[in-house]
Design an enzyme around this catalytic site. Structure first.
Site, mmCIF file in Angstrom:
data_model
loop_
_atom_site.group_PDB
_atom_site.id
_atom_site.type_symbol
_atom_site.label_atom_id
_atom_site.label_comp_id
_atom_site.label_asym_id
_atom_site.label_seq_id
_atom_site.Cartn_x
_atom_site.Cartn_y
_atom_site.Cartn_z
ATOM 1 N N GLY A 59 0.915 -1.049 -0.150
ATOM 2 C CA GLY A 59 -0.330 -0.067 0.045
ATOM 3 C C GLY A 59 1.075 1.430 -0.250
ATOM 4 C CB CYS B 275 5.767 -4.049 0.779
ATOM 5 S SG CYS B 275 6.210 -2.541 0.451
ATOM 6 C CE1 TYR B 276 1.072 1.545 5.236
ATOM 7 C CE2 TYR B 276 -0.493 -0.844 4.910
ATOM 8 C CZ TYR B 276 -0.776 0.801 5.950
ATOM 9 O OH TYR B 276 -1.065 0.846 6.542
ATOM 10 C CG HIS C 246 5.508 -6.253 -3.892
ATOM 11 N ND1 HIS C 246 4.550 -5.794 -3.933
ATOM 12 C CD2 HIS C 246 6.382 -4.295 -3.629
ATOM 13 C CE1 HIS C 246 4.482 -4.733 -3.517
ATOM 14 N NE2 HIS C 246 6.052 -4.248 -2.420
ATOM 15 C CD GLU D 293 2.968 -8.783 -5.020
ATOM 16 O OE1 GLU D 293 1.918 -7.637 -4.178
ATOM 17 O OE2 GLU D 293 3.273 -9.087 -3.960
ATOM 18 C CG ASP E 37 -17.225 -10.133 -19.402
ATOM 19 O OD1 ASP E 37 -16.249 -11.371 -19.746
ATOM 20 O OD2 ASP E 37 -16.694 -9.096 -19.426
ATOM 21 C CE LYS F 290 -13.104 -9.619 -20.701
ATOM 22 N NZ LYS F 290 -14.228 -9.633 -21.413
#
Length: 510
Positions: free
Chosen positions: A52, A79-80, A167, A169, A225, A366
């Site tokens: 964040g 992180c945060y 991070h 990710e 969608d 998606k």
């Protein structure tokens, strides 16, 4: 499932994608959600605290529900999120003299820590922080260090609580996904049994129970969608579903005819096609703010649905093809996080409506929607179609909207699609389209000075629209597209190519 608490990180969606790719179910919630109200808490195998922009020592720091720390489930702070853990347990976090942004070599204590099982002693990982831990809390020890950060990772000596400053990710982190895998499998002991097929079975039962004998009206746009969700619900409740396609005049070239050809045989008289071009153009006249455009369109859709269904009895539900990325980009934390953009089917809807909203795809990305559509038997003609925004060209015309501008951008967009298709790249990239800028530039055509609009070409590759890289289209192809647009589209004398990634940019400009 794995619960992800979002502290306004630009990377939160990537955490969710990493977990879903491992066939483990996860959901993202705002950081300050009341955990006592979280109905699926008993099913949670682990919790991840995202990064964040805030500082834990600031007066407006985003903090989680205090009951989080008393839950007997594994926690990973990123992180945060790590700094929150340190602060909550009595550690000290301060601003760093040396900030870390970008790749860094991190030394990992992988011999004893299950979070780093199978990794090298030194890994290249992505850093993005200005604060650091200067005092490690009691009962925690350091499990990772970098050149500029003495404490790049912590773990509790007894509880399954871990924190990392980097991070894992993001794709730039070498072996970062392995760290996520270790958390969900080695520490949380999750099962990789979740898949779209099981989601389909559960959702059909849920839809049937929720709707009962009532009727449902579906907002059918013709895109992936709405097509998938309409077929899903039709298979579940049959003729109780009424589909409404609204021709708002902002669609792609030939869209209304395409919808009639494909969906009329499926829904028959339960497909209503409404011509509302004049209404939308009138409401959007002079509007330049993209958020206002989206809200106007959302409200206009609802008005038409209300007017159209007055003659239909027992209609109590509005079916929408909202997907997870729509929701994640649209939510906000009051006073702290503004939405990236209000999707017309999320932030653009009025507060009071006659209908109850049902959104069976709202927890799918998606690519997962496309897999679901394949399980439902939809043809590739529908499933492989590139995304198109619900507000249509209203958000691909930067500035005010006029009929003349719509014609310009629609024709330019059709040329882009034609040439991308002829080149064999249509199904290899996520999205390619044209948008129209409101500024005019000087040009020369046939020895005559011109002062006309500029078309921007955008082409990206992505898996789920949460992140995207610009596509390096061949120069010959770009040249051909540019030449055709300038020669064939009156009012254009310049074509430019957008080479921005998401983040920091978004795929659409508005």
């Amino acid at each position: 499932m794995i619960l992800i608490l979002d502290f306004c990180s630009q990377y939160t969606q990537l955490i969710a994608r990493c977990i879903r790719e491992e066939k483990v179910y996860c959901e993202v919630y705002t950081a300050n959600i009341n955990l006592k109200l979280f109905q699926k808490l008993k099913q949670v195998k682990g919790i991840i605290l995202s990064g964040g922009f805030s500082s834990v020592y600031s007066t407006n720091a985003i903090v989680p529900d205090p009951t989080l720390w008393a839950l007997n489930v594994p926690i990973l702070g990123i992180c945060y999120g790590m700094q929150l853990i340190a602060s909550a347990y009595g550690g000290t976090v301060m601003q760093s003299k040396i900030r870390e942004f970008g790749l860094a070599t991190v030394h990992l204590e992988n011999k004893t820590c299950p979070l780093f099982k199978g990794l090298n002693d030194n890994e290249v990982l992505w850093m993005s922080h200005t604060d650091h831990i200067v005092k490690v809390p009691k009962n925690f020890h350091i499990i990772a260090q970098s050149e500029n950060t003495n404490c790049a990772g912590i773990s509790h000596t007894v509880k399954n609580i871990y924190g990392v400053q980097f991070h894992p990710e993001v794709k730039h982190s070498i072996n970062g996904k392995k760290i996520i895998q270790n958390f969900i499998f080695q520490i949380c002991h999750s099962n990789n049994s979740w898949n779209v097929k099981s989601y389909l079975c559960d959702e059909m039962v849920h839809i049937k129970n929720q709707i009962g004998s009532n009727k449902v009206v579906c907002a059918l746009s013709g895109g992936v969608d709405s097509a998938v969700v309409s077929i899903l619900v039709k298979k579940t409740i049959g003729k109780q579903l009424i589909c409404i396609y609204i021709d708002h005049g902002l669609q792609r070239y030939g869209e209304t005819e395409r919808v009639r050809k494909i969906f009329k045989p499926i829904f028959g008289s339960n497909l209503l096609i409404i011509n509302a071009k004049k209404m939308f153009l009138s409401k959007l006249k002079g509007v330049v703010n993209p958020e206002i455009k989206r809200k106007i369109i959302g409200n206009a859709f609802i008005k038409i649905f209300l007017d159209t269904t007055k003659k239909c009895k027992d209609v109590k539900f509005l079916l929408q093809g909202t997907i997870y990325s729509d929701i994640i980009e649209s939510y906000y934390i009051k006073g702290l996080k503004k939405p990236i953009k209000s999707h017309h089917n999320v932030g653009g809807l009025p507060n009071k409506m006659k209908f109850k909203i049902i959104e069976p795809l709202k927890l799918l990305f998606k690519d997962e929607v496309r897999i679901l559509g394949k399980n439902l038997g939809l043809p590739n003609e529908i499933l492989q179609r590139q995304p198109f925004p619900g507000p249509g060209f209203a958000i691909r015309i930067i500035g005010d909207i006029t009929e003349a501008k719509i014609k310009i951008v629609r024709k330019a967009d059709a040329i882009v699609t034609e040439e991308i298709t002829r080149s064999g790249l249509y199904n290899k990239i996520w999205q390619a389209f044209a948008l129209l800028l409101s500024t005019k530039t000087v040009g020369v055509m046939g020895d005559v000075r011109t002062y006309d609009y500029t078309i921007v070409i955008r082409a990206v590759k992505s898996d789920d629209a949460m992140t995207a890289d610009w596509v390096k289209l061949p120069y010959e192809l770009l040249g051909k597209i540019s030449s055709r647009i300038i020669n064939e589209v009156k009012g254009i004398n310049r074509v430019v190519y957008d080479i921005s990634n998401k983040p920091p940019a978004t795929i659409e400009w508005e």
